[in-house]
Motif scaffolding. Structure first.
Motif, PDB file in Angstrom:
ATOM      1  N   SER A 155       0.720  -1.431  -0.019  1.00 47.87           N
ATOM      2  CA  SER A 155       0.067   0.054  -0.049  1.00 47.87           C
ATOM      3  C   SER A 155       0.888   1.279  -0.070  1.00 47.87           C
ATOM      4  O   SER A 155       0.373   2.303  -0.262  1.00 47.87           O
ATOM      5  CB  SER A 155      -0.786   0.084   1.253  1.00 47.87           C
ATOM      6  N   MET A 156       2.042   1.218   0.510  1.00 48.90           N
ATOM      7  CA  MET A 156       2.924   2.391   0.721  1.00 48.90           C
ATOM      8  C   MET A 156       3.761   2.886  -0.565  1.00 48.90           C
ATOM      9  O   MET A 156       4.360   3.926  -0.657  1.00 48.90           O
ATOM     10  CB  MET A 156       3.516   2.443   1.980  1.00 48.90           C
ATOM     11  N   LEU A 157       4.132   1.585  -1.193  1.00 49.19           N
ATOM     12  CA  LEU A 157       5.055   2.008  -2.553  1.00 49.19           C
ATOM     13  C   LEU A 157       4.296   2.554  -3.563  1.00 49.19           C
ATOM     14  O   LEU A 157       5.126   3.082  -4.355  1.00 49.19           O
ATOM     15  CB  LEU A 157       5.598   0.451  -2.932  1.00 49.19           C
ATOM     16  N   ILE A 158       3.099   2.245  -3.656  1.00 45.84           N
ATOM     17  CA  ILE A 158       2.387   2.550  -5.010  1.00 45.84           C
ATOM     18  C   ILE A 158       1.847   4.038  -5.117  1.00 45.84           C
ATOM     19  O   ILE A 158       2.071   4.575  -6.221  1.00 45.84           O
ATOM     20  CB  ILE A 158       1.000   1.884  -5.228  1.00 45.84           C
ATOM     21  N   PRO A 159       1.672   4.771  -4.001  1.00 45.83           N
ATOM     22  CA  PRO A 159       1.102   6.074  -4.054  1.00 45.83           C
ATOM     23  C   PRO A 159       1.968   7.044  -4.992  1.00 45.83           C
ATOM     24  O   PRO A 159       1.047   7.770  -5.771  1.00 45.83           O
ATOM     25  CB  PRO A 159       0.968   6.523  -2.726  1.00 45.83           C
ATOM     26  N   PRO A 160       3.275   7.089  -4.863  1.00 45.89           N
ATOM     27  CA  PRO A 160       3.823   8.280  -5.740  1.00 45.89           C
ATOM     28  C   PRO A 160       3.527   8.022  -7.237  1.00 45.89           C
ATOM     29  O   PRO A 160       3.212   8.998  -7.862  1.00 45.89           O
ATOM     30  CB  PRO A 160       5.546   7.931  -5.607  1.00 45.89           C
ATOM     31  N   VAL A 161       3.409   6.658  -7.782  1.00 46.59           N
ATOM     32  CA  VAL A 161       3.277   6.608  -9.191  1.00 46.59           C
ATOM     33  C   VAL A 161       1.658   6.886  -9.631  1.00 46.59           C
ATOM     34  O   VAL A 161       1.213   7.270 -10.414  1.00 46.59           O
ATOM     35  CB  VAL A 161       3.682   5.295  -9.726  1.00 46.59           C
ATOM     36  N   ILE A 162       0.755   6.549  -8.647  1.00 40.10           N
ATOM     37  CA  ILE A 162      -0.659   6.743  -8.548  1.00 40.10           C
ATOM     38  C   ILE A 162      -1.050   8.076  -8.665  1.00 40.10           C
ATOM     39  O   ILE A 162      -1.849   8.737  -9.185  1.00 40.10           O
ATOM     40  CB  ILE A 162      -1.450   5.662  -7.677  1.00 40.10           C
ATOM     41  N   ILE A 163      -0.384   8.680  -7.549  1.00 44.59           N
ATOM     42  CA  ILE A 163      -0.851  10.279  -7.337  1.00 44.59           C
ATOM     43  C   ILE A 163      -0.209  11.181  -8.739  1.00 44.59           C
ATOM     44  O   ILE A 163      -1.115  12.064  -9.187  1.00 44.59           O
ATOM     45  CB  ILE A 163      -0.169  10.852  -6.003  1.00 44.59           C
ATOM     46  N   ARG A 164       0.815  10.512  -9.191  1.00 47.06           N
ATOM     47  CA  ARG A 164       1.210  11.383 -10.402  1.00 47.06           C
ATOM     48  C   ARG A 164       0.226  11.306 -11.532  1.00 47.06           C
ATOM     49  O   ARG A 164       0.164  12.232 -12.483  1.00 47.06           O
ATOM     50  CB  ARG A 164       2.497  10.678 -10.911  1.00 47.06           C
ATOM     51  N   LEU A 165      -0.679  10.265 -11.545  1.00 48.35           N
ATOM     52  CA  LEU A 165      -1.439  10.377 -12.654  1.00 48.35           C
ATOM     53  C   LEU A 165      -2.652  11.516 -12.710  1.00 48.35           C
ATOM     54  O   LEU A 165      -3.035  11.915 -13.821  1.00 48.35           O
ATOM     55  CB  LEU A 165      -2.538   8.936 -12.508  1.00 48.35           C
ATOM     56  N   LYS A 166      -2.739  11.897 -11.437  1.00 46.88           N
ATOM     57  CA  LYS A 166      -3.890  13.136 -11.385  1.00 46.88           C
ATOM     58  C   LYS A 166      -3.342  14.488 -11.938  1.00 46.88           C
ATOM     59  O   LYS A 166      -4.027  15.204 -12.440  1.00 46.88           O
ATOM     60  CB  LYS A 166      -4.095  13.561  -9.617  1.00 46.88           C
ATOM     61  N   PHE A 167      -1.791  14.557 -12.247  1.00 46.74           N
ATOM     62  CA  PHE A 167      -1.376  15.686 -12.685  1.00 46.74           C
ATOM     63  C   PHE A 167      -0.794  15.769 -14.232  1.00 46.74           C
ATOM     64  O   PHE A 167      -0.142  16.512 -14.551  1.00 46.74           O
ATOM     65  CB  PHE A 167      -0.048  16.061 -11.823  1.00 46.74           C
ATOM     66  N   LEU A 168      -1.332  14.405 -14.803  1.00 47.45           N
ATOM     67  CA  LEU A 168      -0.974  14.351 -16.301  1.00 47.45           C
ATOM     68  C   LEU A 168      -2.071  15.021 -17.101  1.00 47.45           C
ATOM     69  O   LEU A 168      -3.284  15.037 -16.328  1.00 47.45           O
ATOM     70  CB  LEU A 168      -0.878  12.879 -16.440  1.00 47.45           C
ATOM     71  N   ASN A 169      -1.510  15.471 -18.293  1.00 47.58           N
ATOM     72  CA  ASN A 169      -2.772  15.712 -19.245  1.00 47.58           C
ATOM     73  C   ASN A 169      -2.996  14.493 -20.196  1.00 47.58           C
ATOM     74  O   ASN A 169      -2.256  13.904 -20.843  1.00 47.58           O
ATOM     75  CB  ASN A 169      -2.058  17.007 -20.029  1.00 47.58           C
ATOM     76  N   TYR A 170      -4.224  14.360 -20.384  1.00 46.13           N
ATOM     77  CA  TYR A 170      -4.851  13.355 -21.239  1.00 46.13           C
ATOM     78  C   TYR A 170      -5.354  13.692 -22.385  1.00 46.13           C
ATOM     79  O   TYR A 170      -6.819  14.372 -22.394  1.00 46.13           O
ATOM     80  CB  TYR A 170      -5.821  12.557 -20.294  1.00 46.13           C
TER      81      TYR A 170
END
Length: 316
Positions: A155-170
């Motif tokens: 649960s604690m290793l994944i947040p950095p890469v998952i949170i980054r999805l919020k700030f990408l342009n799709y």
């Protein structure tokens, strides 16, 4: 690009993909899928109930099996609303925030299941190679610490890469490959720099799934070496039989993951059907098969389940 434009991209919705070309048959397709989910929930809950209520199963091996069943149950709960929602015509799209949350749970639970399978391999290694110290090594306190470590790792290793999805342009078409959200599906639609997501995501896969698979293989090489040193043929067979359920669970988990990874990596020109099929196998096959495997192959659980059905039949 302005902040308003970025916000509009990130607040957009994504189209979930069901079964292309079979939209008119979705109601009929929902019957087998609803049945599979019902079997997943009933099977995992049955295993958890049997382990909880049967004192003879309060052993390390079955505690780890309970962790596996709980993980499978959570996998089903994290995807049932979108998979069945599409087939029932309830939903067709998903918001970015919901998609990110679902991808977090799906990937986190995959890492958790991998960690549990590795722990179960360690349990089998101790039981076969060092049986006299088994109960002193795997005490209840150590099992609880292992459970906490598995939870933190997944649960604690994944947040950095998952949170980054919020700030990408799709800016690419917002059409997902599956009826649920995956990290690799979202970054495929991004037009921002995804180097961090690609490198960090690969590092997560190597340090979790790949490392666990290698350690499981090593543990079984050591188990096989110890078993072959046993003089009695009957004892060798008996020792190996205690590993059959776990080996089946490992194959049921890793084969769909490898297949889905190959499809996403090299199958961009394949039919959407292939992506949909592999995605559903990846999500549904392990939680469907694990209760069946352990109910059939594990004598203690099989007897308890048979007794449970017998008591239910007598009451009716």
């Amino acid at each position: 690009m302005s902040a308003i434009s970025i916000l509009n991209f990130n607040s957009s919705r994504f189209t979930l993909t069901g079964f292309p070309g079979l939209e008119v048959d979705y109601l009929w397709l929902s019957i087998p899928f609803a049945s599979i989910y019902a079997m997943v929930f009933l099977g995992t809950c049955m295993v958890l109930h049997v382990i909880r209520t049967e004192p003879s199963l309060h052993q390390p091996m079955f505690y780890f099996l309970a962790m596996l069943a709980l993980t499978d149950l959570c996998v089903g709960l994290s995807t049932v609303h979108t998979v069945l929602g599409i087939l029932w015509g309830v939903i067709q799209e998903i918001s970015l925030d919901s998609c990110i949350a679902q991808s977090y749970f799906i990937h986190g639970l995959s890492f958790m299941e991998s960690s549990v399978l590795l722990t179960m391999a360690f349990d089998r290694y101790i039981a076969i190679c060092n049986p006299r110290r088994y109960s002193s090594i795997l005490t209840n306190d150590k099992i609880m610490k292992i459970g906490v470590a598995i939870l933190c790792r997944s649960s604690m290793l994944i947040p950095p890469v998952i949170i980054r999805l919020k700030f990408l342009n799709y800016c690419h078409p917002h059409i997902l490959s599956h009826s649920f959200c995956l990290h690799q599906d979202l970054i495929r639609m991004a037009c921002s720099n995804i180097r961090f997501n690609s490198i960090y995501g690969l590092a997560l896969v190597i340090s979790n799934l790949l490392l666990d698979a290698v350690l499981i293989i090593i543990s079984y090489i050591m188990i096989l070496h110890a078993v072959l040193a046993i003089a009695s043929r009957e004892e060798r067979i008996k020792s190996l039989q205690t590993c059959v359920s776990h080996i089946c669970a490992v194959l049921v988990f890793y084969i769909p993951i490898i297949g889905l990874t190959m499809v996403h990596r090299f199958g961009r020109h394949l039919s959407p059907w292939v992506h949909v099929l592999m995605g559903n196998v990846y999500i549904l096959f392990p939680p469907l098969m694990n209760p069946i495997i352990y109910s059939i192959k594990t004598q203690q659980i099989r007897r308890r389940v048979q007794r449970l059905f017998y008591l239910t039949k007598c009451k009716s």
